[in-house]
Design a protein around this motif. Structure first.
Motif, mmCIF file in Angstrom:
data_model
loop_
_atom_site.group_PDB
_atom_site.id
_atom_site.type_symbol
_atom_site.label_atom_id
_atom_site.label_comp_id
_atom_site.label_asym_id
_atom_site.label_seq_id
_atom_site.Cartn_x
_atom_site.Cartn_y
_atom_site.Cartn_z
ATOM 1 N N TRP A 62 27.609 70.308 -9.457
ATOM 2 C CA TRP A 62 26.640 70.056 -10.519
ATOM 3 C C TRP A 62 27.308 70.094 -11.880
ATOM 4 O O TRP A 62 26.907 69.358 -12.798
ATOM 5 C CB TRP A 62 25.494 71.058 -10.434
ATOM 6 C CG TRP A 62 24.630 70.745 -9.263
ATOM 7 C CD1 TRP A 62 24.580 71.408 -8.074
ATOM 8 C CD2 TRP A 62 23.743 69.638 -9.137
ATOM 9 N NE1 TRP A 62 23.702 70.795 -7.222
ATOM 10 C CE2 TRP A 62 23.176 69.696 -7.851
ATOM 11 C CE3 TRP A 62 23.364 68.599 -9.978
ATOM 12 C CZ2 TRP A 62 22.255 68.766 -7.395
ATOM 13 C CZ3 TRP A 62 22.440 67.669 -9.524
ATOM 14 C CH2 TRP A 62 21.897 67.754 -8.253
ATOM 15 N N ALA A 63 28.327 70.930 -12.042
ATOM 16 C CA ALA A 63 29.086 70.925 -13.296
ATOM 17 C C ALA A 63 29.803 69.584 -13.467
ATOM 18 O O ALA A 63 29.879 69.050 -14.575
ATOM 19 C CB ALA A 63 30.087 72.074 -13.309
ATOM 20 N N GLY A 64 30.299 69.031 -12.368
ATOM 21 C CA GLY A 64 30.933 67.710 -12.434
ATOM 22 C C GLY A 64 29.947 66.631 -12.837
ATOM 23 O O GLY A 64 30.276 65.743 -13.641
ATOM 24 N N PHE A 65 28.712 66.703 -12.303
ATOM 25 C CA PHE A 65 27.687 65.745 -12.722
ATOM 26 C C PHE A 65 27.364 65.911 -14.207
ATOM 27 O O PHE A 65 27.119 64.936 -14.915
ATOM 28 C CB PHE A 65 26.411 65.914 -11.894
ATOM 29 C CG PHE A 65 26.493 65.304 -10.525
ATOM 30 C CD1 PHE A 65 26.920 63.999 -10.346
ATOM 31 C CD2 PHE A 65 26.137 66.039 -9.415
ATOM 32 C CE1 PHE A 65 26.989 63.442 -9.089
ATOM 33 C CE2 PHE A 65 26.201 65.489 -8.146
ATOM 34 C CZ PHE A 65 26.626 64.181 -7.984
ATOM 35 N N SER A 71 30.037 62.498 -20.639
ATOM 36 C CA SER A 71 30.920 61.360 -20.902
ATOM 37 C C SER A 71 30.120 60.098 -21.170
ATOM 38 O O SER A 71 30.398 59.351 -22.111
ATOM 39 C CB SER A 71 31.858 61.157 -19.713
ATOM 40 O OG SER A 71 32.609 59.983 -19.879
ATOM 41 N N ALA A 72 29.113 59.850 -20.353
ATOM 42 C CA ALA A 72 28.273 58.666 -20.556
ATOM 43 C C ALA A 72 27.536 58.746 -21.890
ATOM 44 O O ALA A 72 27.399 57.742 -22.600
ATOM 45 C CB ALA A 72 27.272 58.538 -19.408
ATOM 46 N N THR A 78 29.026 56.586 -29.299
ATOM 47 C CA THR A 78 30.097 55.928 -30.051
ATOM 48 C C THR A 78 29.906 54.428 -30.105
ATOM 49 O O THR A 78 30.239 53.789 -31.097
ATOM 50 C CB THR A 78 31.478 56.253 -29.458
ATOM 51 O OG1 THR A 78 31.495 55.896 -28.069
ATOM 52 C CG2 THR A 78 31.797 57.729 -29.623
ATOM 53 N N ARG A 79 29.347 53.837 -29.069
ATOM 54 C CA ARG A 79 29.067 52.393 -29.081
ATOM 55 C C ARG A 79 28.007 52.080 -30.134
ATOM 56 O O ARG A 79 28.126 51.117 -30.881
ATOM 57 C CB ARG A 79 28.608 51.951 -27.706
ATOM 58 C CG ARG A 79 28.115 50.542 -27.610
ATOM 59 C CD ARG A 79 29.208 49.558 -27.545
ATOM 60 N NE ARG A 79 29.826 49.607 -26.239
ATOM 61 C CZ ARG A 79 30.673 48.716 -25.826
ATOM 62 N NH1 ARG A 79 30.981 47.710 -26.605
ATOM 63 N NH2 ARG A 79 31.223 48.813 -24.663
#
Length: 149
Positions: A62-65, A71-72, A78-79
């Motif tokens: 869940w930490a990875g998710f 990141s997304a 930034t976009r």
């Protein structure tokens, strides 16, 4: 271990219901129920259940998710910020130079397809020319008048 026991119990209950359905002479429905009830045992035997439980119950997954979601989010922010600022650094620099009136940074030359033209004085846009810019918009004006605009 616990998930294997639960899956075996669900399959046994499903097979029991399938036997009761077959006793009532509804063999097609009984076969479907038996098929559905064998799925949990098959998943345990292939190891998919262990993989799913490791995926769901590990905090590191869940930490990875969460890291992927962050990141997304950063990509999206930034976009959007780059879209508001006017694009690339080179484009912003050229726009700033044009606003100041500097001749230090030359504007990029547009690719030339035909022979170079000499500078002509701008035409008066308020008058109707016989073959000028106003005729290009006559069909558009007709459509706008048709719709009452």
């Amino acid at each position: 271990m616990l998930t294997s026991t639960v899956c075996a119990a669900v399959s046994a209950a499903g097979l029991g219901i399938a036997l009761l359905t077959a006793y009532r002479k509804r063999f097609l429905a009984a076969a479907r129920i038996a098929a559905w009830s064998l799925i949990p045992v098959g998943l345990v035997m292939t190891g998919i259940i262990d993989w799913v439980t490791d995926l769901v119950f590990k905090p590191s997954v869940w930490a990875g998710f969460g890291v992927l979601a962050l990141s997304a989010l950063l990509f999206t922010v930034t976009r959007a910020a780059a879209g508001r600022r006017g694009g690339t650094r080179k484009e912003r620099r050229e726009a700033a130079a044009a606003a100041r009136g500097d001749a230090a940074l030359p504007a990029p030359a547009a690719p030339s397809i035909g022979p170079a033209r000499t500078a002509e004085p701008p035409k008066n846009r308020g008058t109707r020319a016989s073959g000028g810019e106003r005729e290009d918009f006559s069909d558009i004006e007709a459509i706008l008048k048709k719709h009452g605009i």
